[in-house]
Design a protein around this motif. Structure first.
Motif, PDB file in Angstrom:
ATOM      1  N   VAL A 184       2.088  -1.368  -2.406  1.00  0.00           N
ATOM      2  CA  VAL A 184       3.009  -0.310  -2.667  1.00  0.00           C
ATOM      3  C   VAL A 184       4.557  -0.985  -2.394  1.00  0.00           C
ATOM      4  O   VAL A 184       5.411  -0.475  -3.158  1.00  0.00           O
ATOM      5  N   GLY A 185       4.655  -2.331  -1.896  1.00  0.00           N
ATOM      6  CA  GLY A 185       5.686  -3.278  -2.054  1.00  0.00           C
ATOM      7  C   GLY A 185       6.515  -2.903  -0.988  1.00  0.00           C
ATOM      8  O   GLY A 185       6.443  -2.386   0.108  1.00  0.00           O
ATOM      9  N   GLY A 186       7.788  -3.482  -0.950  1.00  0.00           N
ATOM     10  CA  GLY A 186       8.780  -3.490   0.051  1.00  0.00           C
ATOM     11  C   GLY A 186       8.908  -4.483   1.339  1.00  0.00           C
ATOM     12  O   GLY A 186       9.551  -4.644   2.260  1.00  0.00           O
ATOM     13  N   LEU A 187       7.875  -5.343   1.074  1.00  0.00           N
ATOM     14  CA  LEU A 187       7.573  -6.501   1.967  1.00  0.00           C
ATOM     15  C   LEU A 187       7.724  -7.835   1.238  1.00  0.00           C
ATOM     16  O   LEU A 187       6.912  -8.132   0.724  1.00  0.00           O
ATOM     17  N   PRO A 188       8.894  -8.609   1.568  1.00  0.00           N
ATOM     18  CA  PRO A 188       9.029  -9.858   0.894  1.00  0.00           C
ATOM     19  C   PRO A 188       7.849 -10.884   1.261  1.00  0.00           C
ATOM     20  O   PRO A 188       7.438 -11.063   2.309  1.00  0.00           O
ATOM     21  N   GLY A 189       7.431 -11.656   0.260  1.00  0.00           N
ATOM     22  CA  GLY A 189       6.313 -12.384   0.247  1.00  0.00           C
ATOM     23  C   GLY A 189       5.032 -12.173   0.524  1.00  0.00           C
ATOM     24  O   GLY A 189       4.252 -12.816   0.469  1.00  0.00           O
ATOM     25  N   ASN A 190       4.783 -10.931   0.516  1.00  0.00           N
ATOM     26  CA  ASN A 190       3.341 -10.327   0.672  1.00  0.00           C
ATOM     27  C   ASN A 190       2.571 -10.622  -0.636  1.00  0.00           C
ATOM     28  O   ASN A 190       1.909  -9.510  -1.350  1.00  0.00           O
ATOM     29  N   ARG A 191       2.154 -11.782  -0.921  1.00  0.00           N
ATOM     30  CA  ARG A 191       1.519 -12.152  -2.363  1.00  0.00           C
ATOM     31  C   ARG A 191       0.075 -12.345  -1.784  1.00  0.00           C
ATOM     32  O   ARG A 191      -0.511 -13.460  -2.217  1.00  0.00           O
ATOM     33  N   THR A 192      -0.636 -11.498  -1.638  1.00  0.00           N
ATOM     34  CA  THR A 192      -2.040 -11.335  -1.210  1.00  0.00           C
ATOM     35  C   THR A 192      -2.913 -11.224  -2.405  1.00  0.00           C
ATOM     36  O   THR A 192      -3.860 -11.902  -2.407  1.00  0.00           O
ATOM     37  N   THR A 193      -2.550 -10.711  -3.449  1.00  0.00           N
ATOM     38  CA  THR A 193      -3.315 -10.322  -4.624  1.00  0.00           C
ATOM     39  C   THR A 193      -4.115 -11.496  -5.218  1.00  0.00           C
ATOM     40  O   THR A 193      -5.378 -11.256  -5.471  1.00  0.00           O
ATOM     41  N   PRO A 194      -3.444 -12.639  -5.441  1.00  0.00           N
ATOM     42  CA  PRO A 194      -4.194 -13.777  -6.158  1.00  0.00           C
ATOM     43  C   PRO A 194      -5.397 -14.382  -5.205  1.00  0.00           C
ATOM     44  O   PRO A 194      -6.297 -14.811  -5.910  1.00  0.00           O
ATOM     45  N   ILE A 195      -5.020 -14.236  -4.025  1.00  0.00           N
ATOM     46  CA  ILE A 195      -6.124 -14.587  -3.257  1.00  0.00           C
ATOM     47  C   ILE A 195      -7.150 -13.680  -3.076  1.00  0.00           C
ATOM     48  O   ILE A 195      -8.402 -14.350  -2.873  1.00  0.00           O
ATOM     49  N   VAL A 196      -7.043 -12.401  -2.849  1.00  0.00           N
ATOM     50  CA  VAL A 196      -7.813 -11.406  -2.895  1.00  0.00           C
ATOM     51  C   VAL A 196      -8.763 -11.313  -4.292  1.00  0.00           C
ATOM     52  O   VAL A 196      -9.916 -11.376  -4.432  1.00  0.00           O
ATOM     53  N   VAL A 197      -8.081 -11.526  -5.533  1.00  0.00           N
ATOM     54  CA  VAL A 197      -8.756 -11.557  -6.617  1.00  0.00           C
ATOM     55  C   VAL A 197      -9.739 -12.562  -6.639  1.00  0.00           C
ATOM     56  O   VAL A 197     -10.861 -12.602  -7.125  1.00  0.00           O
ATOM     57  N   THR A 293     -12.510   1.686 -11.351  1.00  0.00           N
ATOM     58  CA  THR A 293     -13.236   2.704 -10.474  1.00  0.00           C
ATOM     59  C   THR A 293     -12.752   3.074  -9.170  1.00  0.00           C
ATOM     60  O   THR A 293     -12.988   3.793  -8.538  1.00  0.00           O
ATOM     61  N   HIS A 294     -12.430   1.835  -8.610  1.00  0.00           N
ATOM     62  CA  HIS A 294     -12.321   1.824  -7.008  1.00  0.00           C
ATOM     63  C   HIS A 294     -11.131   0.954  -6.578  1.00  0.00           C
ATOM     64  O   HIS A 294     -11.067  -0.274  -7.291  1.00  0.00           O
ATOM     65  N   VAL A 295     -10.126   1.584  -6.096  1.00  0.00           N
ATOM     66  CA  VAL A 295      -8.625   0.582  -5.728  1.00  0.00           C
ATOM     67  C   VAL A 295      -8.609   0.771  -4.075  1.00  0.00           C
ATOM     68  O   VAL A 295      -8.514   1.866  -3.540  1.00  0.00           O
ATOM     69  N   VAL A 296      -7.993  -0.287  -3.793  1.00  0.00           N
ATOM     70  CA  VAL A 296      -7.623  -0.366  -2.493  1.00  0.00           C
ATOM     71  C   VAL A 296      -6.158  -0.650  -2.507  1.00  0.00           C
ATOM     72  O   VAL A 296      -5.466  -1.578  -3.334  1.00  0.00           O
ATOM     73  N   ILE A 297      -5.475   0.120  -1.795  1.00  0.00           N
ATOM     74  CA  ILE A 297      -3.849   0.299  -1.522  1.00  0.00           C
ATOM     75  C   ILE A 297      -3.381  -0.450  -0.316  1.00  0.00           C
ATOM     76  O   ILE A 297      -3.854   0.077   0.777  1.00  0.00           O
ATOM     77  N   ASP A 298      -2.610  -1.572  -0.156  1.00  0.00           N
ATOM     78  CA  ASP A 298      -1.762  -2.017   0.752  1.00  0.00           C
ATOM     79  C   ASP A 298      -0.683  -1.289   1.029  1.00  0.00           C
ATOM     80  O   ASP A 298       0.122  -1.365   0.100  1.00  0.00           O
ATOM     81  N   MET A 299      -0.487  -0.350   2.092  1.00  0.00           N
ATOM     82  CA  MET A 299       0.819   0.304   2.353  1.00  0.00           C
ATOM     83  C   MET A 299       1.276  -0.215   3.627  1.00  0.00           C
ATOM     84  O   MET A 299       1.094   0.007   4.660  1.00  0.00           O
ATOM     85  N   PRO A 300       2.408  -1.408   3.559  1.00  0.00           N
ATOM     86  CA  PRO A 300       3.216  -1.807   4.631  1.00  0.00           C
ATOM     87  C   PRO A 300       3.923  -0.939   5.035  1.00  0.00           C
ATOM     88  O   PRO A 300       4.703   0.099   4.540  1.00  0.00           O
ATOM     89  N   VAL A 301       4.216  -0.706   6.597  1.00  0.00           N
ATOM     90  CA  VAL A 301       4.767   0.198   7.286  1.00  0.00           C
ATOM     91  C   VAL A 301       5.996  -0.451   8.058  1.00  0.00           C
ATOM     92  O   VAL A 301       5.508  -0.951   9.053  1.00  0.00           O
ATOM     93  N   GLY A 302       7.181  -0.105   8.018  1.00  0.00           N
ATOM     94  CA  GLY A 302       8.164  -0.679   8.888  1.00  0.00           C
ATOM     95  C   GLY A 302       9.492  -0.334   8.786  1.00  0.00           C
ATOM     96  O   GLY A 302       9.765   0.417   7.416  1.00  0.00           O
ATOM     97  N   PRO A 303      10.292  -0.344   9.510  1.00  0.00           N
ATOM     98  CA  PRO A 303      11.560   0.155   9.594  1.00  0.00           C
ATOM     99  C   PRO A 303      12.363  -0.279   8.293  1.00  0.00           C
ATOM    100  O   PRO A 303      13.586   0.434   7.808  1.00  0.00           O
ATOM    101  N   THR A 304      12.296  -1.461   7.853  1.00  0.00           N
ATOM    102  CA  THR A 304      13.031  -1.942   6.659  1.00  0.00           C
ATOM    103  C   THR A 304      11.976  -2.401   5.544  1.00  0.00           C
ATOM    104  O   THR A 304      12.314  -3.149   4.522  1.00  0.00           O
ATOM    105  N   ALA A 305      10.895  -1.676   5.616  1.00  0.00           N
ATOM    106  CA  ALA A 305       9.973  -1.976   4.345  1.00  0.00           C
ATOM    107  C   ALA A 305      10.115  -0.509   3.532  1.00  0.00           C
ATOM    108  O   ALA A 305      11.085   0.175   3.863  1.00  0.00           O
ATOM    109  N   LYS A 306       9.464  -0.494   2.298  1.00  0.00           N
ATOM    110  CA  LYS A 306       9.639   0.610   1.370  1.00  0.00           C
ATOM    111  C   LYS A 306       9.035   1.952   2.101  1.00  0.00           C
ATOM    112  O   LYS A 306       9.748   2.837   2.052  1.00  0.00           O
ATOM    113  N   VAL A 307       7.989   1.811   2.837  1.00  0.00           N
ATOM    114  CA  VAL A 307       7.744   2.979   3.652  1.00  0.00           C
ATOM    115  C   VAL A 307       8.079   2.830   5.097  1.00  0.00           C
ATOM    116  O   VAL A 307       7.391   1.921   5.775  1.00  0.00           O
ATOM    117  N   ARG A 308       8.985   3.545   5.519  1.00  0.00           N
ATOM    118  CA  ARG A 308       9.649   3.148   6.666  1.00  0.00           C
ATOM    119  C   ARG A 308       9.115   3.554   8.073  1.00  0.00           C
ATOM    120  O   ARG A 308       9.324   2.988   9.116  1.00  0.00           O
TER     121      ARG A 308
END
Length: 516
Positions: A184-197, A293-308
């Motif tokens: 969902v974003g909001g966390l700088p540098g969180n570039r996991t997708t290429p590694i996961v793929v 058909t199936h999706v995994v969502i990474d949701m970072p949670v933190g006081p200065t992330a997108k989801v606080r």
């Protein structure tokens, strides 16, 4: 007695010779007429008028700017780069100019601005008019503002998602299971997708990953991958890549997946707005359109992330599940630590260096990025039923440690057009600690803003590299992060912002200070 049919505006407007004026307006359609143009006098056009342009079978909407001086002849119309690319006029062509028809769906936007709830047909009308380029930037901004915050009900989010899917290509795959992963974003540098793929497809899963450009961040996955390999693939090239490797890492905008989402993202980026309902519609419309058909969502949670905070995470998670269920998507949401950036690099090329370091198992690889990607890859494997109970993380780790993931990533990039080496910005400046202390917090939002002011993502080598983590002890004069820029002006711009926000990296008291 029946009424006479309305005349086609393209047959009744002014006909002018197109002139490529060479101005890049960032995707916005703008045309230029000389001051005193007969077209302005005859049709009543003025600065910022909304115009309809026709050429052959092409028709589009554009905003008008008036040029002072002798740059254009009275029978010429200047075209911005985006208009020129859309119309592709030849030397003998003439562009027909006319007032556009009225946009009826704007009444629905006004109703939403006043707190109304829109029916599916009303939202579909808005989305169809945006797809047909009938809305100006101001009108799209009004729609985004009307839907911001918690102003979209669940049924409205479902309707918006479906409407956006239907505006573009919808992919179908022969595999009964097609997996995807999104943050969902909001966390700088969180570039996991290429590694996961790389891990998931090396282990036999089908993962045709389509990603967006950055909305409010210094880089999106598509921005980072564009440094390493071509991402502007058409559907045919994308399909061939997936047939060869099981996956891809491409920009969704190039294959016309939910194109209205990309149009709205351009406005959201300017407004720095990414509200929950629109976020859910944006994410899931792309997944449905991509044939997942199936999706995994990474949701970072933190006081200065997108989801606080956890309360917001629960609300967003419920909405994601509810909307995904309406479209038959299997969805898993993984809440992750959003307290500080992930990896070292923030910005397309800097994040690409981190991704390569993890895939190549280099000694200096950022361990937090590695472990986060492994955890997400394990969830993808579990979601697909690929691993025995409790073995998914070990499978993912073995795939990465053995080099299989790196070989797979290379194969995907070669299929997309070749693997490139990311460069390094020519201008770098360390931001140092002004005193000794322990790192208590890193402000994700302000750190990301500093990277953007340094030029990211438009300047792909720009951004910043983080030199400390929360909990580290630092000495006075020790680098906290290093700004990277492609020009001295962008570097100075970012440094001015950093000077005004000295607590981007917050230092606490030392143990000696606590003892006294």
């Amino acid at each position: 007695m029946s009424a006479a049919p309305s005349p086609d505006p393209s047959l009744t407007g002014e006909r002018l010779r197109p002139h490529r004026i060479g101005i890049d307006t960032g995707g916005e359609h703008v045309v230029y007429l000389p001051h005193g143009s007969p077209a302005c006098q005859g049709e009543g056009f003025g600065p910022q008028s909304r115009l309809q342009l026709s050429l052959g079978g092409h028709r589009l909407m554009a905003n008008l700017a008036i040029v002072q001086g002798n740059g254009l002849a009275p029978d010429q119309i200047g075209l911005s780069e985006s208009v020129w690319a859309s119309l592709r006029p030849t030397a003998d062509d003439h562009v027909t100019l006319a007032h556009p028809p009225s946009v009826e769906s704007l009444s629905n936007v006004r109703a939403k601005l006043y707190g109304g709830t829109l029916a599916e047909a009303q939202l579909r009308a808005i989305v169809a008019d945006i797809a047909a380029q009938r809305y100006s930037n101001i009108e799209m901004a009004a729609f985004i503002a009307a839907c911001s915050g918690d102003h979209l009900a669940l049924d409205e989010v479902v309707a918006l998602t479906g409407a956006m899917v239907d505006t573009g290509t919808r992919l179908r795959w022969p595999s009964p299971m097609v997996v995807d992963k999104h943050c969902v974003g909001g966390l700088p540098g969180n570039r996991t997708t290429p590694i996961v793929v790389a891990i998931a497809t090396a282990l036999g899963l089908v993962m045709p990953k389509t990603s967006s450009r950055a909305i409010t961040s210094p880089a999106g996955t598509a921005d980072t991958m564009a440094v390493l390999t071509p991402v502007d693939l058409d559907v045919g090239r994308m399909r061939r890549t997936v047939e060869r490797t099981g996956g891809c890492l491409v920009w969704g905008g190039a294959i016309n997946l939910a194109p209205v989402d990309d149009t709205l993202i351009r406005i959201e980026r300017a407004l720095d707005i990414d509200s929950p309902g629109q976020l859910v519609a944006s994410i899931l419309s792309k997944k449905v359109a991509a044939g997942s058909t199936h999706v995994v969502i990474d949701m970072p949670v933190g006081p200065t992330a997108k989801v606080r905070e956890a309360r917001h995470a629960r609300m967003l998670e419920r909405m994601l599940h509810a909307v995904a269920g309406r479209f038959g998507l299997g969805l898993t949401v993984l809440r992750t630590d959003g307290l500080q950036p992930v990896g070292r690099g923030v910005g397309p090329a800097l994040e690409a260096h981190d991704v390569l370091a993890v895939l190549q198992n280099l000694p200096a690889q950022p361990r937090d990025l590695r472990e986060r990607a492994l955890a997400l890859a394990a969830v993808v494997l579990d979601t697909a039923g690929r691993a025995e109970s409790g073995s998914s993380l070990a499978m993912a780790r073995e795939c990465l440690d053995s080099g299989r993931a790196w070989r797979q990533f290379q194969a995907i990039c070669e299929a997309q057009g070749g693997l490139r080496s990311p460069g390094v910005a020519p201008h770098r400046y360390p931001v140092v600690a002004t005193r000794e202390g322990r790192v208590e917090a890193i402000d994700n939002r302000r750190l990301a803003q500093a990277a953007k002011l340094a030029g990211a993502p438009a300047s792909p080598l720009a951004g910043l590299a983080i030199d400390v983590r929360v909990g580290d002890m630092v000495a006075c004069g020790q680098p906290l992060f290093t700004l990277h820029a492609q020009s001295p002006g962008e570097l100075a711009y970012a440094l001015e912002y950093v000077a005004r926000h000295p607590s981007i990296v917050s230092l606490g008291a030392t143990s000696e200070e606590i003892g006294t």
